[in-house]
Scaffold this active site. Structure first.
Site, PDB file in Angstrom:
ATOM      1  N   GLU A  40      37.190  52.233  38.627  1.00 38.17           N
ATOM      2  CA  GLU A  40      38.405  52.053  37.822  1.00 38.17           C
ATOM      3  C   GLU A  40      38.419  53.014  36.633  1.00 38.17           C
ATOM      4  O   GLU A  40      37.408  53.178  35.944  1.00 38.17           O
ATOM      5  CB  GLU A  40      38.468  50.612  37.318  1.00 38.17           C
ATOM      6  CG  GLU A  40      39.728  50.295  36.516  1.00 38.17           C
ATOM      7  CD  GLU A  40      39.740  48.895  35.943  1.00 38.17           C
ATOM      8  OE1 GLU A  40      40.819  48.411  35.597  1.00 38.17           O
ATOM      9  OE2 GLU A  40      38.650  48.281  35.846  1.00 38.17           O
ATOM     10  N   LYS A 113      47.981  47.573  38.919  1.00 41.05           N
ATOM     11  CA  LYS A 113      47.173  46.372  38.664  1.00 41.05           C
ATOM     12  C   LYS A 113      48.059  45.216  38.213  1.00 41.05           C
ATOM     13  O   LYS A 113      48.838  45.339  37.268  1.00 41.05           O
ATOM     14  CB  LYS A 113      46.121  46.702  37.601  1.00 41.05           C
ATOM     15  CG  LYS A 113      45.106  45.612  37.327  1.00 41.05           C
ATOM     16  CD  LYS A 113      44.043  46.135  36.382  1.00 41.05           C
ATOM     17  CE  LYS A 113      42.963  45.130  36.083  1.00 41.05           C
ATOM     18  NZ  LYS A 113      41.891  45.693  35.231  1.00 41.05           N
ATOM     19  N   CYS A 150      39.951  45.719  39.838  1.00 41.26           N
ATOM     20  CA  CYS A 150      39.075  44.995  38.918  1.00 41.26           C
ATOM     21  C   CYS A 150      39.439  43.517  38.723  1.00 41.26           C
ATOM     22  O   CYS A 150      39.085  42.699  39.560  1.00 41.26           O
ATOM     23  CB  CYS A 150      38.999  45.728  37.582  1.00 41.26           C
ATOM     24  SG  CYS A 150      37.550  45.245  36.589  1.00 41.26           S
TER      25      CYS A 150
END
Length: 291
Positions: A40, A113, A150
């Site tokens: 990431e 995300k 993540c």
């Protein structure tokens, strides 16, 4: 399919980070990788340890300089490449965005995300607008990639929706680490929970999972904490949660793993979780909490 996982420690010099990423990607390609996954926000230090408006200057458009740079590498090396970038969409609108580059260097697709944390040393809500592209696998020459990022790792709903949309694999570019004041037993519990959660996604959905973390210590620019110790341990798990490969918690490593996508169908035949889902009874899942 051969998959390469690049676990790297970053520094303040973005140009040097890019050169080291290129070296690692080339090493994976030399070992016959067809798909390479990066951590990431791999171009920079993890800037979310503090709230600093100057850090928005790191963001870039997509397409932009990074997609050109990594797209050229993907084209030269004939690989599919999963990158993770700080996207400048418009003034005041920024995203934490994974971009998948096809073998010809083109953008196969992107994922913004969806779940954004806001914890000490992980002030991501200050920087990132929540994603709005949904949970849609990205079609590539190596399969349909369910790319998440993540904090999305902790949410079974995200993994399930990617699987229901036909993902062949779940992929998690990651930047996660310890608060150094936590005792060793608490640090181990956190790491174990991280791995267990993702292995659970593999089992529940009958899909391989690839999680690629950064590694090493990064200082807190504000000096208010002892900084973040990213725990590495990048790994891949098969569709029954079995560990296929795992990196160390301290070293930079390029891991290579062979993933058999056809194996997922065989696993789903013996564990037909999708068949037995009770669609008539899940309405309450759309509520924040059942009071």
């Amino acid at each position: 399919m051969i998959v390469g996982l690049v676990q790297q420690q970053n520094q303040a010099d973005t140009a040097k980070n890019l050169k080291r990423l290129e070296r690692n990607i080339r090493q994976c390609a030399e070992q016959k990788a067809e798909l390479v996954v990066l951590p990431e926000l791999h171009n920079y230090l993890y800037f979310c340890q503090t709230e600093d408006t100057e850090q928005f200057n790191l963001a870039e458009p997509i397409p932009g300089p990074s997609t050109e740079y990594f797209g050229a590498l993907a084209r030269e090396l004939n690989i599919v490449l999963v990158t993770s970038l700080f996207e400048r969409r418009a003034p005041g609108i920024y995203h934490n965005t994974a971009v998948v580059l096809e073998r010809d260097g083109s953008i196969a697709g992107k994922y913004r995300k969806m779940h954004i944390p806001d914890d000490p040393a992980y002030y991501e809500k200050f920087y990132f607008t929540p994603g709005d592209l949904g949970f849609n696998p990205i079609e590539t020459s190596v399969g349909k990639l369910g790319v998440l990022v993540c904090w999305d790792q902790w949410y079974p709903e995200a993994a399930r929706l990617m699987a229901l949309a036909g993902a062949d694999m779940l992929i998690y570019p990651t930047a996660i680490g310890w608060e150094l004041t936590d005792p060793a037993d608490e640090q181990q519990r956190q790491l174990d929970a991280w791995m267990i959660s993702q292995r659970g996604h593999a089992v529940a959905n009958g899909l391989p999972v690839v999680a690629v973390n950064r590694v090493g210590h990064e200082a807190d620019p504000s000096g208010q904490t002892q900084g973040a110790q990213f725990w590495g341990v990048s790994f891949a798990a098969g569709p029954q949660g079995e560990i296929l490969t795992k990196a160390s918690s301290k070293l930079e490593e390029n891991l290579m793993i062979e993933v058999d996508l056809a194996h997922s169908e065989n696993v789903r035949r013996i564990w037909p979780f999708f068949r037995d889902r009770r669609l008539d009874s899940y309405d309450e899942l759309t509520k924040r909490y059942r009071d």
